[in-house]
Design a protein around this motif. Structure first.
Motif, mmCIF file in Angstrom:
data_model
loop_
_atom_site.group_PDB
_atom_site.id
_atom_site.type_symbol
_atom_site.label_atom_id
_atom_site.label_comp_id
_atom_site.label_asym_id
_atom_site.label_seq_id
_atom_site.Cartn_x
_atom_site.Cartn_y
_atom_site.Cartn_z
ATOM 1 N N ILE A 124 10.983 26.225 21.962
ATOM 2 C CA ILE A 124 10.412 25.331 22.975
ATOM 3 C C ILE A 124 11.414 24.219 23.220
ATOM 4 C CG2 ILE A 124 8.495 23.798 23.596
ATOM 5 C CD1 ILE A 124 7.604 26.723 23.206
ATOM 6 N N THR A 125 11.810 24.057 24.480
ATOM 7 C CA THR A 125 12.722 22.978 24.845
ATOM 8 C C THR A 125 12.028 22.069 25.853
ATOM 9 O OG1 THR A 125 13.720 24.371 26.569
ATOM 10 C CG2 THR A 125 14.834 24.311 24.437
ATOM 11 N N THR A 126 12.448 20.808 25.866
ATOM 12 C CA THR A 126 11.885 19.836 26.795
ATOM 13 C C THR A 126 13.024 19.042 27.419
ATOM 14 O OG1 THR A 126 11.663 18.150 25.077
ATOM 15 C CG2 THR A 126 9.748 19.578 25.457
ATOM 16 N N GLY A 127 12.683 18.333 28.480
ATOM 17 C CA GLY A 127 13.670 17.477 29.123
ATOM 18 C C GLY A 127 13.187 17.066 30.494
ATOM 19 N N ASN A 128 14.117 16.571 31.271
ATOM 20 C CA ASN A 128 13.847 16.136 32.636
ATOM 21 C C ASN A 128 14.827 16.808 33.587
ATOM 22 O OD1 ASN A 128 11.840 14.176 31.955
ATOM 23 N ND2 ASN A 128 13.464 12.809 31.284
ATOM 24 N N LEU A 129 14.422 16.895 34.837
ATOM 25 C CA LEU A 129 15.312 17.349 35.904
ATOM 26 C C LEU A 129 15.458 16.202 36.900
ATOM 27 C CD1 LEU A 129 13.881 20.911 36.627
ATOM 28 C CD2 LEU A 129 16.109 20.391 35.658
ATOM 29 N N ILE A 130 16.683 15.977 37.355
ATOM 30 C CA ILE A 130 16.913 15.005 38.425
ATOM 31 C C ILE A 130 17.677 15.706 39.548
ATOM 32 C CG2 ILE A 130 16.887 12.974 36.915
ATOM 33 C CD1 ILE A 130 19.989 12.994 37.071
ATOM 34 N N LYS A 131 17.530 15.174 40.752
ATOM 35 C CA LYS A 131 18.247 15.737 41.893
ATOM 36 C C LYS A 131 19.682 15.223 41.902
ATOM 37 C CE LYS A 131 14.255 16.230 44.931
ATOM 38 N NZ LYS A 131 13.591 15.780 46.149
ATOM 39 N N VAL A 132 20.600 16.139 42.180
ATOM 40 C CA VAL A 132 22.017 15.807 42.349
ATOM 41 C C VAL A 132 22.527 16.602 43.550
ATOM 42 C CG1 VAL A 132 22.433 15.285 39.902
ATOM 43 C CG2 VAL A 132 22.759 17.618 40.727
ATOM 44 N N ASP A 133 23.741 16.329 43.961
ATOM 45 C CA ASP A 133 24.329 17.108 45.057
ATOM 46 C C ASP A 133 24.513 18.553 44.620
ATOM 47 O OD1 ASP A 133 24.465 14.931 46.741
ATOM 48 O OD2 ASP A 133 26.549 14.461 46.216
ATOM 49 N N ARG A 134 24.259 19.463 45.531
ATOM 50 C CA ARG A 134 24.497 20.879 45.253
ATOM 51 C C ARG A 134 25.998 21.096 45.119
ATOM 52 N NH1 ARG A 134 19.810 24.047 46.635
ATOM 53 N NH2 ARG A 134 18.290 22.702 47.628
ATOM 54 N N ASN A 135 26.364 22.010 44.225
ATOM 55 C CA ASN A 135 27.767 22.311 43.999
ATOM 56 C C ASN A 135 27.880 23.824 43.845
ATOM 57 O OD1 ASN A 135 30.228 22.923 42.699
ATOM 58 N ND2 ASN A 135 30.330 20.890 41.801
ATOM 59 N N PHE A 136 28.303 24.498 44.902
ATOM 60 C CA PHE A 136 28.416 25.945 44.860
ATOM 61 C C PHE A 136 29.767 26.321 44.285
ATOM 62 C CE2 PHE A 136 29.405 30.131 46.464
ATOM 63 C CZ PHE A 136 28.249 30.808 46.152
ATOM 64 N N PRO A 137 29.899 27.220 43.341
ATOM 65 C CA PRO A 137 28.852 28.035 42.729
ATOM 66 C C PRO A 137 28.328 27.455 41.418
ATOM 67 C CG PRO A 137 30.969 28.915 42.071
ATOM 68 C CD PRO A 137 31.239 27.692 42.939
ATOM 69 N N ASN A 138 28.751 26.236 41.061
ATOM 70 C CA ASN A 138 28.438 25.712 39.725
ATOM 71 C C ASN A 138 27.008 25.213 39.552
ATOM 72 O OD1 ASN A 138 31.109 26.167 38.816
ATOM 73 N ND2 ASN A 138 31.737 24.359 39.948
ATOM 74 N N ASN A 139 26.450 24.568 40.586
ATOM 75 C CA ASN A 139 25.077 24.057 40.495
ATOM 76 C C ASN A 139 24.414 24.220 41.859
ATOM 77 O OD1 ASN A 139 22.679 22.631 40.267
ATOM 78 N ND2 ASN A 139 23.563 21.054 38.966
ATOM 79 N N THR A 140 23.974 25.417 42.139
ATOM 80 C CA THR A 140 23.465 25.753 43.472
ATOM 81 C C THR A 140 22.100 25.158 43.767
ATOM 82 O OG1 THR A 140 22.599 27.829 42.616
ATOM 83 C CG2 THR A 140 24.778 27.896 43.627
ATOM 84 N N GLU A 172 10.034 11.958 40.171
ATOM 85 C CA GLU A 172 11.354 12.152 39.580
ATOM 86 C C GLU A 172 11.580 11.066 38.538
ATOM 87 O OE1 GLU A 172 15.998 12.792 40.942
ATOM 88 O OE2 GLU A 172 14.506 12.476 42.461
ATOM 89 N N PRO A 173 12.157 11.318 37.366
ATOM 90 C CA PRO A 173 12.637 12.625 36.909
ATOM 91 C C PRO A 173 11.475 13.571 36.613
ATOM 92 C CG PRO A 173 12.797 11.026 35.126
ATOM 93 C CD PRO A 173 12.342 10.283 36.338
ATOM 94 N N TYR A 174 11.709 14.847 36.852
ATOM 95 C CA TYR A 174 10.670 15.862 36.707
ATOM 96 C C TYR A 174 10.673 16.388 35.268
ATOM 97 C CZ TYR A 174 11.697 15.609 41.674
ATOM 98 O OH TYR A 174 11.949 15.154 42.936
ATOM 99 N N ARG A 175 9.597 16.127 34.536
ATOM 100 C CA ARG A 175 9.475 16.589 33.144
ATOM 101 C C ARG A 175 9.307 18.110 33.113
ATOM 102 N NH1 ARG A 175 11.040 14.732 29.134
ATOM 103 N NH2 ARG A 175 9.559 15.744 27.777
ATOM 104 N N PHE A 176 9.916 18.732 32.116
ATOM 105 C CA PHE A 176 9.718 20.171 31.954
ATOM 106 C C PHE A 176 9.568 20.525 30.487
ATOM 107 C CE2 PHE A 176 14.346 19.986 31.448
ATOM 108 C CZ PHE A 176 14.557 20.841 30.384
ATOM 109 N N LEU A 212 20.090 20.389 40.939
ATOM 110 C CA LEU A 212 19.284 19.746 39.897
ATOM 111 C C LEU A 212 20.136 19.622 38.636
ATOM 112 C CD1 LEU A 212 15.999 21.762 40.465
ATOM 113 C CD2 LEU A 212 16.340 19.339 40.992
ATOM 114 N N LEU A 213 19.821 18.633 37.819
ATOM 115 C CA LEU A 213 20.551 18.415 36.582
ATOM 116 C C LEU A 213 19.556 18.175 35.456
ATOM 117 C CD1 LEU A 213 23.589 18.103 35.720
ATOM 118 C CD2 LEU A 213 23.166 15.643 35.746
ATOM 119 N N ILE A 214 19.749 18.871 34.353
ATOM 120 C CA ILE A 214 18.889 18.700 33.177
ATOM 121 C C ILE A 214 19.352 17.456 32.417
ATOM 122 C CG2 ILE A 214 18.255 19.683 30.938
ATOM 123 C CD1 ILE A 214 18.580 22.476 32.291
ATOM 124 N N THR A 215 18.407 16.566 32.114
ATOM 125 C CA THR A 215 18.692 15.376 31.319
ATOM 126 C C THR A 215 17.725 15.339 30.132
ATOM 127 O OG1 THR A 215 17.166 13.948 32.546
ATOM 128 C CG2 THR A 215 19.427 14.107 33.389
#
Length: 169
Positions: free
Chosen positions: A133-149, A109-113, A152-155
């Protein structure tokens, strides 16, 4: 006998179905789940952010902004300042996502994509197809239903390349 049974069942989970049968559940590794959730998160985000038309763009972009941090918000604000969404309304453009393919490195983490999104823009009599083509990272965050199930958060989101690919489908 109890010790033997305990050793055999540690790390296992069971469910009783509606007719009373005991069903063992397969435990799936967290990494396996993380990969599936990361890919689903990226597909959801890219669909919301790029699959837009005059009737849905505000709703879709609001949902997309929940899935990324300030780097996504900054890109949204830049597109808005550049008149992208005004042109969408003014000319009744339809931007439709045709495919989304992502690669994610879930080792650290952060997870490259990197994501390849193919979409078309329908301008009435003319339809152009593009590859982004897009790039970035993903990090773990608290789940938030229904907004971010996916929790994960794109940075560090970045639109790396955009090219027209008409006729190459």
């Amino acid at each position: 006998m109890v010790i033997k049974l305990h050793k055999e069942t540690v790390g296992s989970a069971f469910v009783v179905n509606s007719n009373g049968s005991v069903i063992p559940l397969k435990l799936v590794s967290q990494q396996e789940n993380l990969n599936v959730e990361a890919l689903a998160h990226l597909e959801l985000f890219h669909t919301y952010f790029y699959n837009i038309d005059a009737s849905n763009y505000e709703r879709n972009l609001e949902k997309a902004l929940w899935l990324g941090n300030s780097s996504v918000d900054a890109l949204y604000r830049q597109k808005k300042a550049d008149g992208v969404y005004n042109r969408l309304l003014q000319y009744s453009l339809v931007q439709k996502v045709l495919s989304i393919e992502s690669k994610v490195d879930i080792q650290n983490e952060p997870y490259r994509f990197e994501t390849r999104t193919v979409f078309e823009i329908n301008r009435g009599s003319i339809t152009d197809t593009y590859e982004l083509i897009t790039t970035g990272n993903l990090i773990k965050v608290d789940r938030n239903f229904p907004n971010n199930t996916h929790g994960l958060l794109i940075t560090d989101f970045f639109e790396k390349t955009l090219r027209k690919i008409n006729g190459e489908r």
